[in-house]
Design an enzyme around this catalytic site. Structure first.
Site, PDB file in Angstrom:
ATOM      1  CB  SER A  65      -9.060   0.731   0.188  1.00 49.95           C
ATOM      2  OG  SER A  65      -8.635   0.947  -1.113  1.00 49.95           O
ATOM      3  N   PRO A 111       0.504   5.486  17.558  1.00 47.27           N
ATOM      4  CG  PRO A 111       0.296   7.316  18.988  1.00 47.27           C
ATOM      5  CD  PRO A 111       0.326   6.944  17.535  1.00 47.27           C
ATOM      6  CE1 TYR A 134      -5.385  -9.811 -14.565  1.00 47.77           C
ATOM      7  CE2 TYR A 134      -4.409  -8.721 -12.670  1.00 47.77           C
ATOM      8  CZ  TYR A 134      -4.624  -8.792 -14.029  1.00 47.77           C
ATOM      9  OH  TYR A 134      -4.084  -7.849 -14.845  1.00 47.77           O
ATOM     10  CG  HIS A 186      -5.152   4.047   1.345  1.00 46.98           C
ATOM     11  ND1 HIS A 186      -4.787   2.785   0.948  1.00 46.98           N
ATOM     12  CD2 HIS A 186      -6.456   4.177   1.034  1.00 46.98           C
ATOM     13  CE1 HIS A 186      -5.832   2.181   0.415  1.00 46.98           C
ATOM     14  NE2 HIS A 186      -6.870   3.003   0.449  1.00 46.98           N
ATOM     15  CG  ASP A 201      -2.247   0.628   1.022  1.00 47.66           C
ATOM     16  OD1 ASP A 201      -2.257   1.866   0.937  1.00 47.66           O
ATOM     17  OD2 ASP A 201      -3.274  -0.071   0.928  1.00 47.66           O
ATOM     18  CG  ASN A 207     -13.404   2.799  -4.215  1.00 46.78           C
ATOM     19  OD1 ASN A 207     -13.956   1.873  -3.626  1.00 46.78           O
ATOM     20  ND2 ASN A 207     -12.179   3.183  -3.940  1.00 46.78           N
TER      21      ASN A 207
END
Lengths: 617, 73
Positions: free
Chosen positions: A347, A152, A282, A178, A145, A270
């Site tokens: 995601s 934390p 796939y 992300h 990613d 999306n």
């Protein structure tokens, strides 16, 4: 004869299965609670203990327990049968109010993280029950990613060495937010009071950075990232990323990971389109679509060919940011600042599946095809999902873990039967990528109708006839046509081809009247004694065909009695009164039953006569 | 190089992404967009190139590499 025995075995098996599916597994206990009447004196209690050879101990030191005279004695698991008899004898004692096994109830694991109540998504996939079974120990999940920053609330989470393919160094820090969010869903530090929970919080994260601060990356970096993860001990790769174009390099990379025993999970995309992104599309990749808090497909989520399963991805509205998925990540404008943020997207759905896959792997199921099977078979199917919004259904962590655990314990035959049932129920009858179209069929009513038909057959045979006189094959064919039809066919369709031949072949006689209508209600011309009655008049004289008509009457009796009682869905032209419709179906069901009885009586008599005549000659 | 006309929008998806929304409703994820371009509601014509080989977290549509742009009158 063999066929009849086979059918009987199948029906018995199915009934046993339905019964066990209704009941839950037995709760464990290791002691028996005995509650004496309050007036029982210590010497009376001691006398009873002596009589039954028991070592009684007070259930606790609380004043309440002493006042209520509640005692325990230990039993060992090997003598549960004799324990049950003992419990019954004890309960019959006048000095004992009750005796029963001291069941050990386990509360589901609820993490103490302060913001856990905001995580509707974890409750939606039933995490507390799943956490009771596994927390992902010993599994490594690669997050390929934008990198992962150890905020934390990832402090107690275990990490393994990763790589940064964007800057080509060994420090895959996240400059976007992300990847850190995605890693949080998989393994946020949990039960640490701080922040939020993650799904497989005892699993290890392998951070692999392939996308830049704006969330863009090159195909070649992603391909390298996937291969790196597969070569460095990850057994799950989370790909919350995608491209609109197919690329052979990418396809080969995911196939390579799969061949090394890695479960690869990717986001469907999306665009709210029916073109699932690559690599999700796939083979060997579990493609995930996203749902909102109401369980419906999120407005942005892609769908259609390729979607394998759905999971919560959030569906924010201007008034309700909390309908997104909450994890700790970094502030994109200031990557040094940790923030708790609600994100939404396929995601966010993907790491839900990756996390549950880690829990499944921690139970010993490593083969990626098996992991995928467990995920799909345990998902909650969504009826009427014609556009494949949800794939096999909504992710259910609790059922997935029960299934993953059950696999190692249960008898293969039972497993096979359960698989088969669920297989039909999920309507993934053949590979959904090519064949799947249309909603699942009400399987339980159908099966009960078949089983019901069989029971009526057994009863009629028991009342009437010497077995050898029954013409088995026409009889069974008639029962099948009258009760359920070849119903699995209804779920089939050939892409681009018409559905009506399957619907026609898949309908039973009572359903034929509305086989092509958009209703489950029955047509009274077909769902009544009319057709079997006419056929009986015409064919009673025929040696073989009359048995088919008798079977038809039996099957229809089963169908109509069950439709009129347990599975009522309306009758055409009879108005909205359910009472009238039910009465109609039940009355006709009884008429069919009577007709079957009379027909079978007439047929066996004439056959006996014929046999006698033949013998006399 | 092709021209694409539409409205600049910030979509709250995958943590947020700047897109060019065409009148058809189709989104183009903006790659290498200058800061001046990134204003919600800006009506613009962008000269740019579709990057087929890019992978994104946003997955909202084709990736459009911005070469230059002009505001629509």
């Amino acid at each position: 004869m063999k066929f009849r025995r086979w059918l009987g075995l199948c029906c018995a098996g199915l009934m046993a299965l339905l019964l066990t599916a209704c009941g839950k597994g037995s709760t464990p206990y290791d002691s028996i609670v005995v509650n004496f009447v309050n007036t029982a004196t210590p010497s009376q209690i001691a006398a009873i203990a002596k009589e039954y050879h028991l070592t009684l101990r007070p259930s606790s030191n609380s004043a309440f327990a002493r006042q209520e005279a509640i005692y325990l004695f230990d039993v060992d698991a090997d003598h549960l049968g004799s324990t049950r008899r003992l419990v019954k004898r004890l309960t019959d004692e006048p000095l004992i109010e009750y005796a029963h096994p001291n069941y050990q109830f386990q509360a589901a694991f609820v993490p103490n993280d302060r913001l856990y109540p905001q995580q509707w998504n974890l409750r939606a996939i039933r995490m507390p029950e799943a956490w009771d079974i596994s927390q992902g120990e010993g599994v490594t999940v690669a997050v390929v990613d934008t990198g992962v920053t150890r905020v934390p609330d990832l402090a107690q989470t275990q990490f393994v060495k990763g790589y940064d393919f964007v800057d080509d160094d060994e420090d895959p820090e996240d400059l976007n937010g992300h990847g850190t969010h995605v890693a949080g869903t998989i393994a946020q530090s949990t039960n640490n009071v701080l922040g939020v929970a993650g799904i497989a919080f005892k699993a290890k994260i392998m951070p692999v950075r392939v996308l830049d601060a704006n969330g863009f990356g090159s195909l070649s970096d992603v391909v390298e990232g996937i291969r790196y993860a597969a070569d460095h001990g990850a057994t799950i790769i989370n790909l919350s990323l995608g491209s609109r174009a197919s690329a052979q390099l990418m396809e080969e990379a995911v196939a390579y990971a799969h061949s090394k025993g890695v479960t690869v999970i990717a986001a469907a995309g999306n665009e709210n389109s029916n073109q699932v992104s690559y690599p999700a599309r796939y083979p060997h990749v579990i493609a995930v679509s996203a749902t909102g808090p109401n369980g419906e497909k999120a407005p942005y989520s892609n769908y259609g060919v390729g979607v394998d399963i759905s999971a919560p991805g959030g569906a924010k509205t201007p008034d309700h940011p909390e309908y997104g998925i909450l994890q700790q990540t970094i502030n994109r404008r200031n990557p040094n600042e940790p923030v708790f943020a609600y994100f939404q997207g396929t995601s966010m759905a993907t790491p839900h599946v990756a996390g549950v896959a880690a829990l499944i792997q921690a139970q010993g199921i490593k083969d990626p095809d098996k992991v995928e099977e467990v995920l799909k078979m345990s998902a909650t199917p969504v009826p009427g999902d014609k556009q494949n919004f949800y794939g096999a259904g909504r992710l259910d962590a609790a059922r997935a873990l029960a299934r993953a655990t059950g696999r190692q314990e249960e008898n293969p035959l039972v497993l096979w039967l359960k698989d088969f049932l669920q297989y039909l129920n999920n309507n993934g009858y053949l590979n959904p990528r090519f064949w799947f179209d249309g909603g699942p069929i009400a399987l339980v009513p159908k099966l009960l109708m078949v089983v019901g038909g069989y029971i009526i057959l057994v009863l009629i045979r028991w009342w009437l006839a010497p077995k050898r006189l029954l013409q088995t094959v026409p009889l069974l064919a008639g029962i099948l046509l009258g009760s359920a039809g070849l119903f699995p066919l209804q779920g089939l369709a050939i892409v681009g081809g018409p559905r009506w031949p399957f619907q026609l072949a898949g309908s039973s006689l009572p359903e034929l009247g509305t086989a092509f209508a958009q209703t489950h209600a029955l047509n009274p011309l077909f769902a009544s004694v009319l057709i079997p009655g006419l056929l009986m008049l015409l064919l009673l004289g025929h040696r073989r065909w009359r048995w088919a008509v008798i079977g038809l009457c039996i099957g229809m009796a089963s169908h109509l009695l069950l439709s009129g009682s347990l599975f009522y869905e309306g009758v055409l032209w009879l108005g909205s009164s359910a009472w009238l419709g039910r009465s109609f179906l039940l009355f006709n069901g009884l008429l069919c039953l009577g007709l079957a009885y009379l027909g079978a009586q007439a047929a066996t008599e004439s056959q006996s006569t014929a046999t006698e005549l033949a013998l006399r000659r | 190089m092709q021209e694409y006309s539409g409205t600049i929008q910030f979509l709250d998806i995958e943590g947020g992404v700047w897109v060019l929304t065409l009148p058809s409703g189709e989104h183009y994820a903006l790659f290498r967009a200058p800061k001046e371009l990134l204003q919600e509601g800006l009506e613009v014509t962008i000269q740019g190139q579709i990057k087929e080989d890019m992978v994104t977290v946003a997955q909202v549509g084709p990736v459009l590499e911005v070469k230059s742009f002009r505001r629509q009158p």
